[in-house]
Scaffold this active site. Structure first.
Site, PDB file in Angstrom:
ATOM      1  N   ASP A  93       0.830  -1.205   0.000  1.00 27.38           N
ATOM      2  CA  ASP A  93       0.000   0.000   0.000  1.00 27.38           C
ATOM      3  C   ASP A  93       0.868   1.259   0.000  1.00 27.38           C
ATOM      4  O   ASP A  93       1.918   1.313   0.642  1.00 27.38           O
ATOM      5  CB  ASP A  93      -0.887  -0.029   1.255  1.00 27.38           C
ATOM      6  CG  ASP A  93      -1.804   1.168   1.350  1.00 27.38           C
ATOM      7  OD1 ASP A  93      -2.658   1.327   0.468  1.00 27.38           O
ATOM      8  OD2 ASP A  93      -1.661   1.953   2.306  1.00 27.38           O
ATOM      9  N   GLU A 122       1.120  -0.574  -5.164  1.00 26.54           N
ATOM     10  CA  GLU A 122       0.174   0.508  -5.408  1.00 26.54           C
ATOM     11  C   GLU A 122       1.020   1.785  -5.466  1.00 26.54           C
ATOM     12  O   GLU A 122       1.331   2.381  -4.438  1.00 26.54           O
ATOM     13  CB  GLU A 122      -0.876   0.611  -4.303  1.00 26.54           C
ATOM     14  CG  GLU A 122      -1.957   1.636  -4.641  1.00 26.54           C
ATOM     15  CD  GLU A 122      -2.433   2.462  -3.459  1.00 26.54           C
ATOM     16  OE1 GLU A 122      -3.401   3.212  -3.622  1.00 26.54           O
ATOM     17  OE2 GLU A 122      -1.816   2.378  -2.376  1.00 26.54           O
TER      18      GLU A 122
END
Length: 739
Positions: free
Chosen positions: A416, A469
């Site tokens: 993330d 990401e």
């Protein structure tokens, strides 16, 4: 015999300031009357009397003298014949007269070796989870738990829990100097024991959960819990063996992104979460029905605030207790693998929350985070940033990722907020950040960490996926580290996601003016190994659901969503769709309640769900849609210039260039009759997919069963076909050759 212990040493122990209680407590060799003897000391606050119980001497008990009124006891006895065995136990009587017998924690050897400590400080102990935290051990036939924690700046650390009434005086730990790791074996403890570390930093005293705790209490409770990670019996050997030999870049991948707490709630109690074991069966059956290859789970590591969706992690090594035990989560993964479904976890090394029981100022200082807020705080998120330049911190994070692969057999991690790690000035104004040593804005420690992370995962777990990401144009995110890349397997294509959603939001009458928002993605489509994501971030914070974002009347909204999915599934790149999108949830996603499963009573929602299922099956069946996702040889434009009619057409090719598909998209509600497209050869083309099919609640306009190509050149190709392009739809055709 008078005690030989200096009063100052006793004072430091009683005041909780002693870094090595083993210097005072436990068995120590002394001289008595010119002979070698054993002095055994125990600090037993709240105890009235204590006895030394000799093993092998018919349980003879020797009274211990109180040598300090705070509860320090001592007994002198002959040296045992076998110094390898714990020579005694303690019998203790409390102020109520109740007596208990226990082994002395200070009579047992340490678990951490000099080599362990060297690797930990060097930042390369990839199996630190087999040494730190709460390790179940049997030492000389005695069962117990070995506790070990990193707190180099603490002046004292104790283990506290139910077993000692959360009294920090009872079990002070030994500090390994200069490494800064503390350790203590406590006999008699077992699985399920609740504990924390009581940490003293000069005059401050506070309690922390275990950074390497394998389980925790269910929030809002915050204690760590001893867990046995080695007693689960796995049944996924076939899956694990096949994974090692699989090149996933050439395989069909369709991720179903899922938040376990809100995918579905029990009908009889919508406030209760389904357990890992309940989810294993229900979710796996659903994914198999819809043809997904992988589940991608929003973070399952322990987090105090459910509203963070798991992205503000406190227990990095603990599957959240909301849905069960670590063994229950192992069952979940095992059941997925037995049914041919991979499991990817969202993993959050970019930041951590400020909760008092977590990593923030863990030993009274900024240990895991930067002390300077210009480096150590995410003001947007109210969280703290890991200090990636510190060896022990990088080791903690890399080992954590390896732990999930090793102990839980996961198949990948999606990392993330990578962009926030790479840039020192991420979401910061001038003067709010500190350049690196070369004056640049790149976070060199984070780059080192990410490369090391990917190298170790791919070395130790062949076939595992690492997914970034990353929302900027940072080069070579999904290229090997030996070529200067970060080493990820895949990268989310945030540009494709933003451009496509923006284009689909336009009323079809205006789409002719925004045609480049569709075609731009193919300019950079092969710079990285991309995943096309329509994730949870696209259906929160006031954006509405994907269906609600589509323009037009009710029929057009569903048609637009089928169109967007069909374009996505035929575009180069692996696929990801967040739960609820597959059947057209109307409501924006809410982490605190179930998806709107009742909508499936309507044909339009069932039709959309069937469309997604067939797209997944098409992706798996047709090599042209998955074998060459990351190279220009897998894609060719037929016509990308027809902005007036808002149509696109292209070829997808497999590694065998004769295995190809024709894809034609119509982004307006106007049917395009006799629409001519150039094709590679004059043969029959079967229509193998049509998003406007009646089966999907469409208008059933199309070209079934197919079309015959003519030897009439078009679009620079030797043959052509004339198609009926349905409104707001995609058709896919495949050549059928004689013989």
């Amino acid at each position: 015999m008078r005690t030989t212990v200096p009063l100052e040493t006793i004072g430091r122990l009683i005041e909780g300031r002693h870094e090595n209680p083993f210097e005072l407590l436990g068995p120590h060799e002394v001289e008595e009357a010119g002979r070698r003897a054993l002095a055994v000391r125990a600090f037993l606050p709240e105890s009235e009397q204590a006895w030394l119980v000799h093993q092998g001497h018919n349980g003879d008990a020797r009274p211990m003298r109180r040598i300090h009124p705070a509860g320090l006891f001592e007994a002198i006895c002959p040296m045992p014949e076998n110094s390898d065995q714990p020579p005694y136990q303690l019998r203790v009587a409390d102020r109520g007269g109740r007596k208990t017998i226990m082994h002395d924690p200070y009579a047992f050897p340490q678990l951490l070796t000099g080599f362990d400590l060297h690797l930990l400080n060097e930042g390369r102990h990839w199996r630190l989870y087999e040494r730190l935290g709460a390790q179940l051990r049997t030492v000389n036939g005695v069962d117990g738990v070995n506790f070990a924690v990193w707190a180099p700046n603490a002046t004292a650390v104790s283990v506290v829990g139910d077993f000692n009434n959360w009294d920090g005086r009872r079990h002070p730990m030994r500090k390994h100097i200069p490494s800064g790791f503390w350790e203590l074996f406590i006999p008699g403890l077992g699985e399920g024991t609740l504990y924390k570390y009581q940490i003293r930093h000069h005059d401050q005293v506070f309690e922390k959960a275990d950074p390497v705790g394998f389980a925790a209490e269910c929030p809002p409770r915050t204690a760590s819990k001893v867990a046995d990670l080695n007693r689960f019996r796995w049944h996924d050997s076939d899956w694990m063996a096949a994974r090692r030999e699989t090149n996933w870049l050439e395989r069909p991948i369709s991720f179903y992104e899922c938040h376990l707490g809100s995918w579905r709630r029990p009908g009889d109690d919508p406030t209760r979460w389904l357990s890992y074991r309940e989810l294993a069966h229900q979710l796996v059956d659903y994914c198999k029905e819809l043809g997904y290859t992988h589940l991608e789970l929003l973070p399952v590591s322990e987090h105090p605030f459910s509203g963070s969706w798991g992205y503000q992690t406190v227990g990095h090594y603990a599957p959240t207790a909301r849905y069960g035990t670590p063994q229950d989560f192992m069952y979940f993964v095992d059941h997925c693998h037995q049914n041919g479904i991979g499991v990817v976890l969202d993993w959050v090394p970019a930041h951590f929350p400020r909760d008092g029981h977590g990593l923030r100022q863990f030993d009274g200082t900024c240990l895991y985070e930067h002390a300077d807020p210009r480096q150590g705080e995410h003001k947007d998120w109210g969280t703290l940033i890991f200090n990636y330049s510190r060896h022990e911190v990088r080791n903690y994070l890399v080992a954590n990722a390896l732990y999930w692969f090793d102990k839980f057999h996961i198949d990948g991690i999606r990392v993330d907020a990578v962009a926030s790690m790479l840039y020192l000035d991420y979401s910061r104004k001038a003067g709010e950040w500190i350049p690196n040593e070369y004056g640049g804005r790149e976070n060199l420690g984070a780059i080192h960490f990410l490369r090391e992370l990917n190298e170790q995962i791919h070395i130790q777990f062949p076939g595992a996926l690492t997914i970034a990401e990353e929302s900027t144009a940072w080069p070579s995110v999904s290229r090997p580290t030996y070529l200067g890349g970060l080493g990820f397997s895949l990268k989310w294509n945030m540009g494709w996601m933003n451009d496509t959603r923006r284009f689909m939001h336009h009323d079809p009458i205006h789409r002719r003016y925004h045609h480049d928002e569709l075609t731009f993605s193919l300019i950079y489509a092969f710079h990285e190994n991309f995943v096309l994501p329509l994730s949870h971030d696209e259906v929160v914070h006031g954006k509405g659901s994907l269906l609600d974002q589509m323009p037009g009347d009710l029929w057009q909204r569903f048609a637009n969503l089928r169109l967007m999915y069909s374009y996505m599934w035929t575009h180069p790149g692996k696929k990801l769709l967040f739960m609820g999108g597959e059947f057209g949830q109307w409501n924006e996603w809410n982490y605190d309640c179930s998806l709107q499963w009742d909508l499936l009573q309507w044909e339009s929602h069932r039709g959309l769900q069937k469309c997604v299922a067939d797209l997944n099956k098409l992706l798996i069946r047709e090599k042209a849609l998955h074998e060459v996702d990351f190279d220009y040889r897998g894609f060719e434009w037929i016509d990308c210039h027809n902005h007036d009619e808002s149509t696109l057409s292209y070829l997808r090719r497999a590694k065998d260039p004769s295995d190809y598909l024709i894809v034609a998209c119509n982004f307006t509600p106007v049917p395009r009759m006799n629409h001519r497209l150039g094709v590679p050869e004059a043969c029959w083309y079967d229509e193998i997919f049509n998003s406007d099919s009646q089966y999907y609640a469409g208008s059933n306009l199309g070209n079934y069963p197919g079309v015959q190509a003519e030897p009439t050149g078009s679009h620079g190709r030797p043959a052509s076909i004339q198609l009926t392009l349905p409104p707001l739809a995609v058709v896919v055709l495949k050549p059928r050759r004689e013989g």
